[in-house]
Design an enzyme around this catalytic site. Structure first.
Site, PDB file in Angstrom:
ATOM      1  N   ASN A   1       0.866  -1.178   0.000  1.00 28.11           N
ATOM      2  CA  ASN A   1       0.000   0.000   0.000  1.00 28.11           C
ATOM      3  C   ASN A   1       0.905   1.231   0.000  1.00 28.11           C
ATOM      4  OD1 ASN A   1      -1.807   2.031   0.523  1.00 28.11           O
ATOM      5  ND2 ASN A   1      -2.364   1.314   2.582  1.00 28.11           N
TER       6      ASN A   1
ATOM      7  N   LYS B   1       0.069   4.277  -0.229  1.00 28.74           N
ATOM      8  CA  LYS B   1      -0.563   5.436   0.424  1.00 28.74           C
ATOM      9  C   LYS B   1      -0.353   6.693  -0.444  1.00 28.74           C
ATOM     10  CE  LYS B   1      -0.025   3.051   4.772  1.00 28.74           C
ATOM     11  NZ  LYS B   1       0.173   3.094   6.220  1.00 28.74           N
TER      12      LYS B   1
ATOM     13  N   HIS C   1      -9.130   0.898   5.317  1.00 32.57           N
ATOM     14  CA  HIS C   1      -7.834   1.095   5.980  1.00 32.57           C
ATOM     15  C   HIS C   1      -8.025   2.022   7.182  1.00 32.57           C
ATOM     16  CE1 HIS C   1      -3.740   2.308   6.760  1.00 32.57           C
ATOM     17  NE2 HIS C   1      -3.375   1.204   6.125  1.00 32.57           N
TER      18      HIS C   1
ATOM     19  N   GLU D   1      -6.430   4.436   8.228  1.00 32.07           N
ATOM     20  CA  GLU D   1      -6.271   5.872   7.940  1.00 32.07           C
ATOM     21  C   GLU D   1      -7.532   6.434   7.298  1.00 32.07           C
ATOM     22  OE1 GLU D   1      -2.633   5.305   5.747  1.00 32.07           O
ATOM     23  OE2 GLU D   1      -1.660   4.708   7.614  1.00 32.07           O
TER      24      GLU D   1
ATOM     25  N   GLU E   1      -5.015  -5.233  10.918  1.00 27.97           N
ATOM     26  CA  GLU E   1      -3.970  -4.227  11.083  1.00 27.97           C
ATOM     27  C   GLU E   1      -4.184  -3.487  12.400  1.00 27.97           C
ATOM     28  OE1 GLU E   1      -2.144  -3.067   7.112  1.00 27.97           O
ATOM     29  OE2 GLU E   1      -3.923  -1.836   7.339  1.00 27.97           O
TER      30      GLU E   1
ATOM     31  N   GLY F   1       2.861   2.035  10.752  1.00 25.96           N
ATOM     32  CA  GLY F   1       3.773   3.161  10.553  1.00 25.96           C
ATOM     33  C   GLY F   1       4.529   3.557  11.809  1.00 25.96           C
TER      34      GLY F   1
ATOM     35  N   SER G   1       3.897  -2.449  10.214  1.00 26.76           N
ATOM     36  CA  SER G   1       5.357  -2.481  10.378  1.00 26.76           C
ATOM     37  C   SER G   1       5.980  -3.832  10.025  1.00 26.76           C
ATOM     38  CB  SER G   1       5.760  -2.044  11.793  1.00 26.76           C
ATOM     39  OG  SER G   1       5.334  -0.712  12.030  1.00 26.76           O
TER      40      SER G   1
END
Ligand code: PGA
Length: 249
Positions: free
Chosen positions: A9, A11, A94, A96, A166, A172, A212
């Site tokens: 991904n 992003k 996701h 985010e 996730e 991240g 990660s």
């Protein structure tokens, strides 16, 4: 049999020339595992990536889409548009998107329905926040995310759904769930599927881990029996690192 998948991904990274470079670098890599490989560039470069990676076994996928067929939704992209340029898989939900763009279980349920209506596959993301894990509520949170967005589906729809666990606290941050934490949650997710749909759906659904994943920890995470692959953020931006993860299977 469920598939192994490693999806990158990207992003909101890589302008056009950077995308060109990364795609060229990816084409130089050699795959020595049985994992399906996917990359998700930004919309601006999606069609370009589809044409550049044509003839390779790397699939180009989208990071998001809207739930409506078409119409007055400024800035949005539909399932039909993705399909029309050869994109067959889309990441949905996701963390985010949930955190910064107000995506909810309810809107995600509509997006999943829209992928199915258009013959697309989705990589459906979910996961608990740090506070949930500290309170020991991670399983309850994950269960409700799955139930609310996906349990209206018929069993046959599940061949078009990939799950991606996730934990938000690992995305991240450089902090990874331990392989044991990942395995425990993946086994719980599979049990949740089994309780609702039975063995066939539970055993055949691919469940990815994301958060990660790096070349130095991928092998251990992928070694767990219920971890079927990874959704990779930061480490997917370097072709060498990404393929080190792909080849960790
Ligand atoms: P990360 O991102 O690998 O950079 O933690 C994972 C993701 O957001 O899917």
């Amino acid at each position: 049999m469920r598939k192994h998948i490693v999806a990158g991904n990207w992003k909101m990274n890589n302008n056009h020339s950077e995308t060109h470079q990364l795609l060229s670098d990816l084409k130089q890599q050699t795959k020595s595992s049985n994992a399906e490989v996917m990359v998700a560039p930004t919309y601006v470069n999606l069609q370009y990536a589809v044409s550049e990676l044509g003839g390779t076994d790397i699939e180009v996928i989208a990071q998001n889409m809207h739930f409506a067929d078409n119409g007055a939704y400024t800035g949005e992209v539909s399932a039909n548009m993705l399909n029309s340029i050869g994109v067959k898989t889309v990441i949905l939900g996701h963390s985010e998107r949930r955190a910064y763009f107000n995506e909810t279980d309810e809107s995600l349920a509509k997006k999943v329905d829209q992928t199915l209506a258009n013959g697309l596959r989705s990589i459906f993301c979910f996961g608990e926040e740090l506070a949930d894990r500290k309170a020991g509520n991670q399983e309850a949170v994950v269960e409700s995310q799955i139930k609310n967005a996906l349990f209206h589906l018929e069993a046959s729809a599940w061949q078009h759904i990939v799950l991606a666990y996730e934990p938000v606290w690992a995305i991240g941050t450089g902090e990874t769930a331990t392989p044991e934490q990942a395995q425990d949650m993946h086994a719980f997710i599979r049990k949740t599927l089994r309780d609702k749909y039975g063995d066939e759906v539970a055993e055949n659904t691919t469940i990815l881990y994301g958060g990660s994943v790096k070349p130095n920890n991928a092998k251990e995470i992928f070694g767990k029996p219920d971890v079927d692959g990874g959704l990779i953020g930061g480490a997917s931006l370097k072709a060498e690192d990404f393929f080190a993860i792909v080849n960790a299977f």
